[in-house]
Design a protein around this motif. Structure first.
Motif, PDB file in Angstrom:
ATOM      1  N   PRO A   1       1.403  -1.328  -0.157  1.00  0.00           N
ATOM      2  CA  PRO A   1       0.243  -0.179  -0.285  1.00  0.00           C
ATOM      3  C   PRO A   1       0.608   1.238  -0.116  1.00  0.00           C
ATOM      4  CG  PRO A   1      -0.530  -1.726   1.472  1.00  0.00           C
ATOM      5  CD  PRO A   1       0.707  -2.101   0.928  1.00  0.00           C
ATOM      6  N   SER A   2       1.788   0.973   0.536  1.00  0.00           N
ATOM      7  CA  SER A   2       3.110   2.258   0.861  1.00  0.00           C
ATOM      8  C   SER A   2       3.446   2.878  -0.739  1.00  0.00           C
ATOM      9  CB  SER A   2       3.907   2.466   2.021  1.00  0.00           C
ATOM     10  OG  SER A   2       4.897   2.847   1.600  1.00  0.00           O
ATOM     11  N   LYS A   3       3.656   1.720  -1.243  1.00  0.00           N
ATOM     12  CA  LYS A   3       4.550   2.055  -2.456  1.00  0.00           C
ATOM     13  C   LYS A   3       3.559   2.529  -3.782  1.00  0.00           C
ATOM     14  CE  LYS A   3       7.216   0.507  -6.270  1.00  0.00           C
ATOM     15  NZ  LYS A   3       6.274   0.740  -7.209  1.00  0.00           N
TER      16      LYS A   3
ATOM     17  N   LEU B   1       1.202   4.227  -2.703  1.00  0.00           N
ATOM     18  CA  LEU B   1       0.375   5.716  -2.335  1.00  0.00           C
ATOM     19  C   LEU B   1       1.574   6.818  -3.110  1.00  0.00           C
ATOM     20  CD1 LEU B   1       0.149   6.488   1.274  1.00  0.00           C
ATOM     21  CD2 LEU B   1      -1.647   7.502  -0.590  1.00  0.00           C
ATOM     22  N   ASN B   2       3.690   5.861  -3.172  1.00  0.00           N
ATOM     23  CA  ASN B   2       3.607   6.750  -4.186  1.00  0.00           C
ATOM     24  C   ASN B   2       3.789   6.850  -5.529  1.00  0.00           C
ATOM     25  OD1 ASN B   2       5.528   6.027  -1.346  1.00  0.00           O
ATOM     26  ND2 ASN B   2       7.198   4.747  -1.765  1.00  0.00           N
ATOM     27  N   ASP B   3       3.331   5.841  -5.601  1.00  0.00           N
ATOM     28  CA  ASP B   3       3.099   5.573  -7.285  1.00  0.00           C
ATOM     29  C   ASP B   3       2.519   7.051  -6.910  1.00  0.00           C
ATOM     30  OD1 ASP B   3       4.606   3.953  -7.659  1.00  0.00           O
ATOM     31  OD2 ASP B   3       3.358   2.433  -7.765  1.00  0.00           O
TER      32      ASP B   3
ATOM     33  N   ASP C   1       1.153   9.898  -5.806  1.00  0.00           N
ATOM     34  CA  ASP C   1       2.253  11.233  -5.771  1.00  0.00           C
ATOM     35  C   ASP C   1       2.649  11.194  -6.687  1.00  0.00           C
ATOM     36  OD1 ASP C   1       1.879  11.461  -3.345  1.00  0.00           O
ATOM     37  OD2 ASP C   1       3.060  11.058  -2.145  1.00  0.00           O
TER      38      ASP C   1
END
Ligand SMILES: Nc1ncnc2c1ncn2[C@@H]1O[C@H](COP(=O)(O)OP(=O)(O)OP(=O)(O)O)[C@@H](O)[C@H]1O
Ligand SMILES: Nc1ncnc2c1ncn2[C@@H]1O[C@H](COP(=O)(O)OP(=O)(O)OP(=O)(O)O)[C@@H](O)[C@H]1O
Ligand SMILES: [Mg+2]
Ligand SMILES: [Mg+2]
Lengths: 288, 521, 324, 324
Positions: free
Chosen positions: A45-47, A49-51, A53
């Motif tokens: 999930p954190s990746k 969010l980066n994507d 962004d």
């Protein structure tokens, strides 16, 4: 001027999703004025969010997201809202309050798949005693949670059906094969195996075959109705649940495209699950 | 049981390792402020005894240790340090990536608030080093400090603990003559401060020069303690090895044959320049010099470990190309390296495995290595060199330092080399074993092999070599014959005796030139 | 002789610079190349965005660096992120105000520390390889995270809490500020405090460290507790950024963190490493990730290229040193 | 003196036995405990079933053991399984006869060897830590596997091919036979051939190995090629068992394989290890997995218990040795 749609995707190593991506790229190739960029969050999930962004930083015209889990939609929606970029969520339905910040949803409710799957089993058992084992996807994934939940909701209503085992098959055929081998040894009374996806269902039927069981001994059901699974339908696999991957991909892309152009779209776009039994094999095979 | 004269008393201390009774009811009493030498053959248990004192090993039940009259049972080095004990271990291996000062203050850093006060540590390190006459840049990383300097630093560190008793376990093995004298000075300075010292050494000279008393252990058993002034070298040797033996090795002459190895204009810029020498069959060729003279580098280049940049090597008159050790081994050159830990031992492997590595073919039957064959050969070597180990399957890391060295020598003897290069071969080896190794070397020479021996022990070189090449700062100062060589001449040359540059091609000429040079200076 | 000594001196300092700053150079090259290709890559906004994305696994990498410098390793950090996130989210959800936020961060770090304490105890007193100890902990922490959360994401709805992941101070994202604070503190600990010295000494030669009176066990314990606490902190940060805790968080982060440390020049053999270079390592990974995404490289190819860049960077660095 | 020597001799052999067979004891204990709890656990059928399940990652663990004994590591094996499975399945699907089956197995092993060759080259000649080299390869191989398969399982429909995973000879599953053959061959290679000695020498002390004329680079190359080929073989075996290749196969297997090696007593510092003990390590993991599944332990708890058993086994072993 081409429109750019950013499409963060949860995993590129998932069969069902790969058909969804095909739907997206079909739309992309059919429309010369749009460019859809996919990214792979690797189930992180954190990746994702980066994507998101990164797409926002790159000023895309719309976001088309298949979320890793429904909880992550909340910050995604916040980010998109702040940047004024329209957001389409596909396949995994976030909760109501989050949906307020989402422009459109394409897909279904995962729990439905579980319910349909379980109901088909209720039908096949027809009142007989059912000893059920559930093969679950990677623990914590949205589809794992909701499909299992749907299964259990239905089974709870039938006193002849008991869930006697559940394990994590990680969506993986090989892992499911191993677990099923162990189950069949430990619980010979198992006569129903419900899997969160078709790959695991195939693993289960391979294990059954290796253990010398016949199709009649065991009811096996999966979800996805992928081509491989359809091949096994009637030859070990008793039912699966179809949810149009291509349709969701294509439909989601279309809505994102419209939003990017500033057109109005319908907010909720339901694509229902359909039960696939042996009789419908040919019909569904032709969809691929 | 306690006596106020003694800083340390050990009573009936035993230590059993799996397969080895390393110490058996040992007694040892150290007078306050005295230098007490501890001697014994390799594997006698000296290091073990000291490690017990330092809290690194727990002794078996039943013994007692008193420090300053108080019962003393250290659980870890920190307990020993707090009680007033410091140790310079046999194998020093400082933290390579920390500076000299950081190593000096390791475990007792000076702090300003919560931070380390590096400036103060540098300053104080400097002060102590200056006091002891060990000039060193305190900011240098330990990895750039020579082994000898590291040894002196370890001693300085121990001194600075303000200990009442310092253990020095073979402190001179990594040092050359001049540094040894520096060490003597330091040791005496330390004694002047009222600190007692346990001094472990295999060198009789050191013991008689430094110590007030000497104790001997043999096979883990306490043999006795004598005032150094009350005992002769012969008596001491007798105590150690249990029989009569000459201190000075008397070698017999062997016939020297044709030229076997020729080294011409060998250079590795920054390490050594233009090295020329020949070694003949049956000849023992010594290389002398101070630490840092580049002797090791020369032999490493000959063996192909760190190849030279230019120059030629001839074997049997034919030019050979040695780029890697495998080439040297192919030509039957053997090489006992200087640094046991770094380039010698495979610490967690067995004695057998350590021995047979360079050439496995002889142990193969049907392309498979025969454990039996390997063990047999290893066992015969064990007997021949009197290697003290429970079995040849024992992990070599559990052997005493001297016995490890013997295994390494055995390794290269097994190759049956034409040329055997030995770099500081008797480092840490006891007198008895030394004599055995010397005998072996001479025996090899008699068989027509050529021996090159690098050593910092002048006596060793003088008593063994037919000719000695002296090096200074990477240059070949000269080659002298056995008959003309004396300790003084060699030391003089090694210190950079002003020899005119020699571009002569004939070896003999160079040699004679040097001889004169050595004589006159 | 003097001439040659001089020569080698010059050589040394040149090598040393490459040794120390080679990876920084590679980072700058990578960044410059991407800036030429991508509009706006070389903007403050983008740089902060990279830093923000890096901050969480970057903080883990710092803890892992300590473990690696002692000659150990920490494979549990990704799972600890998950556990801490779930715990943090459970605590903070539905609450208001910064008091609970701080408490949740504290709790996440505490949970991480407990995991670290267990890792450390097993490693230091049980004398089992940290690889195994932390591998076991990885499985266990993930299991506990799923148990606690019932396998589902836990909502972290608290405006105060989520504002940490969202807000910026003078344009600098809060997460980046936390990263910088942690980095500075840990850098000081590692390079200027006796704890740090002991960490290096243990990695350099554990026997020597013992002989010098370093309490090896306690130091190792502290190292793993620190690594655990930092993983916990990263978990809390991720939770506030994602508005939820999730037992699937932090999957494989331990490998990225170790890669960051090693790319930064930390030696897996122990005894060598530094916090600033660990940041450089993390940034190389972060810049690469962002660049590949913004270039729109096909995800399959992204993985392939990512692998090549990691190997390439370390290879380039190793080659440079060899030559110099 | 003689008495004491005798005494200590007895002690040695006792310690040595514990050293060597401690883990075997733990395996037997574990198996017995589960046999008491579960009907039919102590049957031939179940033992073969365990062996079959273990065979694939057990083979990987053997390759990894070689790498670890040199002081290296191989993190890419799980990803290589995936790549090999996809390649093998693509080749064999729709074909008939054992010719193609053998070709597919060969191709899978060849692909694995190529990955290993790259790992080895980077490690041996590039002198970069194998951890990084194989971590990069892990990402790349998985990327290539997904690229080749388009992210989907590849059907391996060939009766001859799938029969390998299905059949049994005199009641012994074919996969188990392959495992045994590989284990015996590798055991001989490691313990009785000069290649094996060189592997140990490199791990024991790489400088010494060089001095003793070992061609360190070539030996390392061979080791990583072997590890890659074995991972490829495991991939082919898994494909024939699962009737398909899949880019998601082998996920985290590298960690299980390393755990098996270390549980079996292989030292991550290099120089120590053996194939039989690696099998014992793999069996401990396999017995535990099967036992937990058959007991129907809650999946969350399974992970926790699994972590505890791994740590516990190694801890127990370490304690035993210390005491002895
Ligand atoms: N850790 C250990 N495990 C097993 N045996 C050991 C261990 N340490 C030492 N030994 C054995 O104990 C005996 C005494 O060894 P020690 O190192 O004390 O000898 P030493 O007198 O210092 O010899 P040297 O002069 O060669 O240094 C030797 O036989 C050695 O093999
Ligand atoms: N441990 C070390 N670290 C760094 N440099 C070293 C180290 N030991 C020696 N040197 C350097 O290497 C060069 C050669 O030293 P070396 O000790 O090999 O000479 P040597 O004549 O062979 O002396 P030795 O009697 O020790 O064999 C010198 O310039 C020295 O400063
Ligand atoms: Mg000793
Ligand atoms: Mg030298």
């Amino acid at each position: 001027d081409t429109l750019v749609i950013g499409a963060p995707m949860p995993s590129f190593a998932d069969k069902w999703l790969s058909y969804l991506f095909e739907g997206i790229s079909e739309f992309d190739t059919a429309h010369s004025d749009v460019d859809i960029k996919l990214t792979d969050a690797n189930e992180d999930p954190s990746k994702m969010l980066n994507d998101v962004d990164n797409f926002i930083d790159a000023n895309v015209n719309a976001l088309l997201v298949v979320p890793t889990d429904v909880a992550i939609v909340k910050p995604i929606a916040k980010k998109a809202g702040r940047a004024g970029i329209p957001l389409v969520i596909v396949n995994r339905l976030p909760n109501e309050s989050t949906m307020k910040n989402v422009d459109a949803y394409v897909g279904s409710e995962s729990i439905q798949a579980g319910i349909i799957q379980a109901e088909s089993i209720v039908g096949m058992l027809d009142g007989k005693q059912g000893n059920v084992a559930i093969l679950m996807g990677v623990l914590g994934h949205e589809a794992q949670i909701n499909r299992t939940e749907g299964n259990k909701q239905v089974f709870a209503k039938h006193s002849n059906i008991k869930v006697i085992a559940e394990q994590e098959g990680r969506w993986d055929r090989a892992k499911a094969l191993q677990i099923t081998e162990d189950w069949l040894q430990a619980h010979p009374e198992i006569n129903v195996i419900v899997a969160n996806n078709d790959e695991m269902a195939i693993g289960a039927l391979l294990a059954a075959k290796k253990a010398g069981l016949t199709d009649a001994d065991l009811i096996i059901s999966g979800v996805d109705a992928t081509p491989d699974a359809l091949e096994y339908l009637g030859a070990g696999l008793d039912s699966t649940v179809f949810q149009s991957a291509k349709g969701q991909g294509y439909g989601g892309a279309e809505i994102a495209y419209k939003l990017a152009k500033g057109e109005k779209v319908q907010k909720m776009n339901w694509i229902d699950f359909e039960l696939v039994a042996e009789e419908q094999k040919a019909e569904y095979l032709s969809k691929y | 049981m306690t006596n106020s004269d003694f800083i340390l008393e050990m009573v009936n201390v035993s230590k059993t390792f799996p397969g080895v009774k390393a110490l058996d009811q040992v007694n040892l009493s150290i007078r306050k402020g005295s230098i007490h030498a501890l001697m014994g053959e390799n594997g006698a248990g000296k290091s073990t005894l000291m490690k017990i004192l330092y809290g690194l090993y727990t002794p078996d039940e039943g013994g007692d240790v008193f420090f300053n009259g108080q019962p003393f049972t250290p659980k870890a080095p920190i307990d020993a340090i707090r009680t007033g004990l410091a140790m310079v271990p046999q194998e020093i291996s400082p933290s390579a990536n920390l500076s000299v000062a950081a190593n000096f203050f390791l475990g007792r850093e000076i702090k300003k608030g919560i931070l380390i006060d590096q400036a103060a540590m540098n300053e104080q390190t400097n002060k102590v080093l200056e006091e002891l006459g060990i000039p060193m840049k305190v900011e240098t990383l330990m990895q750039d400090v020579s082994v000898a300097k590291a040894q002196l630093l370890a001693i300085a560190t121990a001194v600075s603990y303000e200990a009442k008793l310092i253990i020095m376990d073979e402190p001179t093995t990594a040092l050359t003559e001049s540094e040894v004298h520096q060490l003597y000075r330091i040791v005496k300075k330390v004694q002047e401060r009222g600190i007692a010292i346990i001094y472990i050494s295999h060198k009789l000279g050191e013991v008689f020069e430094l110590s007030d008393e000497v104790s001997v252990i043999r096979d883990g058993q306490y043999i006795g303690t004598k005032k150094t002034t009350d005992i002769t070298k012969e008596e001491l040797i007798n105590m150690m090895v249990g029989r009569e033996m000459d201190e000075m090795f008397q070698r017999e002459d062997v016939v020297i044959g044709e030229t076997l190895l020729e080294v011409k204009h060998l250079s590795l810029p920054g390490k050594f320049e233009d090295i020329n020498f020949t070694v003949r069959k049956g000849e023992i060729f010594g290389i002398a010099g101070l630490v840092g003279a580049g002797r090791s580098e020369v032999v490493e280049a000959i063996f192909g470990y760190k190849a030279a940049e230019s120059g030629d090597i001839y074997l049997h008159g034919e030019k050979i190309d040695i780029r890697k050790p495998a080439d040297a081994i192919q030509h039957r050159i053997g090489f006992v390296t200087e640094d046991r830990k770094l380039t010698g031992l495979m610490l967690n492997m067995s004695v057998t495995d350590n021995m047979i590595m360079p050439e496995l073919l002889p142990y193969e039957k049907h392309h498979l290595i025969s454990e039996e064959l390997a063990s047999d050969v290893a066992n015969s070597m064990k007997d021949q060199l009197r290697i003290k180990t429970p079995t040849v399957d024992t992990i070599i890391g559990n052997l005493s330092g001297g016995n490890q060295q013997k295994v390494l020598i055995a390794r290269w003897l097994l190759l049956e080399p034409e040329i055997l290069i030995l770099d500081e071969p008797t480092k840490g080896i006891d007198i008895g074993a030394k004599a055995e190794i010397y005998k072996l070397i001479v025996e090899l020479a008699r068989l027509g092999k050529a021996i090159i021996i690098v050593s910092s022990e002048m006596l060793e070189l003088l008593s063994l070599s037919d000719r000695i090449m002296v090096m200074s700062e990477g240059r070949e100062v000269g080659i002298i014959d056995r008959e003309e060589a004396t300790q003084e001449i060699i030391l003089d040359m090694a210190a950079g005796g002003d020899v005119p540059s020699h571009d002569s091609t004939i070896q003999e000429e160079t040699t004679s030139q040097c001889k004169t040079e050595g004589m006159t200076s | 002789m003097i001439k040659s000594a001089n020569n080698s001196m010059r050589k040394t300092s040149y090598t040393e610079i490459l040794n120390k700053y080679g990876m920084l150079l590679i980072l700058i090259l990578l960044f410059s190349a991407l800036s030429l290709k991508i509009d706006g890559f070389a903007s403050f906004r983008n740089i902060f965005s990279i830093l923000e994305q890096v901050s969480m696994f970057g903080i883990i990498a710092i803890g892992v660096t300590f473990a690696i410098v002692t000659g150990g390793i920490d494979l549990s950090s990704g799972a600890v992120v998950a556990l801490a996130s779930v715990v943090g989210a459970s605590i903070v959800t539905g609450t208001e105000g910064y008091g609970m936020t701080i408490f949740a961060f504290g709790a996440a770090m505490f949970v991480g520390s407990i995991c670290g304490l267990i890792n450390g105890t097993i490693t230091a007193y049980g004398r089992i390889p940290p690889f195994i100890a932390t591998l076991g902990m990885m499985t266990m922490a993930r299991g506990v995270a799923q148990l606690v959360s019932n396998g589902r994401p836990v909502d972290a709805s608290s405006d105060a809490f989520t504002s940490i992941g969202d807000s910026a101070i003078f344009g600098v994202p809060s997460l980046v500020i936390i990263y910088v604070l942690v980095a500075v503190t840990c850098h000081i600990m590692m390079s200027r405090m006796s704890f740090g010295r002991h960490v290096f000494a243990i990695g350099g030669n554990v026997n020597t460290a013992k002989i010098c009176g370093v309490n090896v066990e306690i130091t190792l314990l502290k190292v793993y507790i620190l690594a655990g606490a930092l993983a916990g902190l990263a978990g809390a940060m991720l939770t506030s950024r994602a508005y939820a805790g999730n037992p699937t968080f932090g999957n494989m982060w331990e490998l990225d963190a170790i890669a960051a440390a090693v790319i930064g020049g930390t030696s897996l053999a122990g005894g060598v490493g530094s916090v600033p270079m660990c940041i450089v390592g993390a940034l190389i990974i972060g810049v690469m990730n962002k660049g590949l995404n913004m270039l729109g490289v096909d995800p399959y190819w992204q993985q392939i290229i990512k692998g090549m860049i990691i190997i390439g960077a370390v290879l380039l660095d190793a080659q440079k040193r060899k030559k110099a």
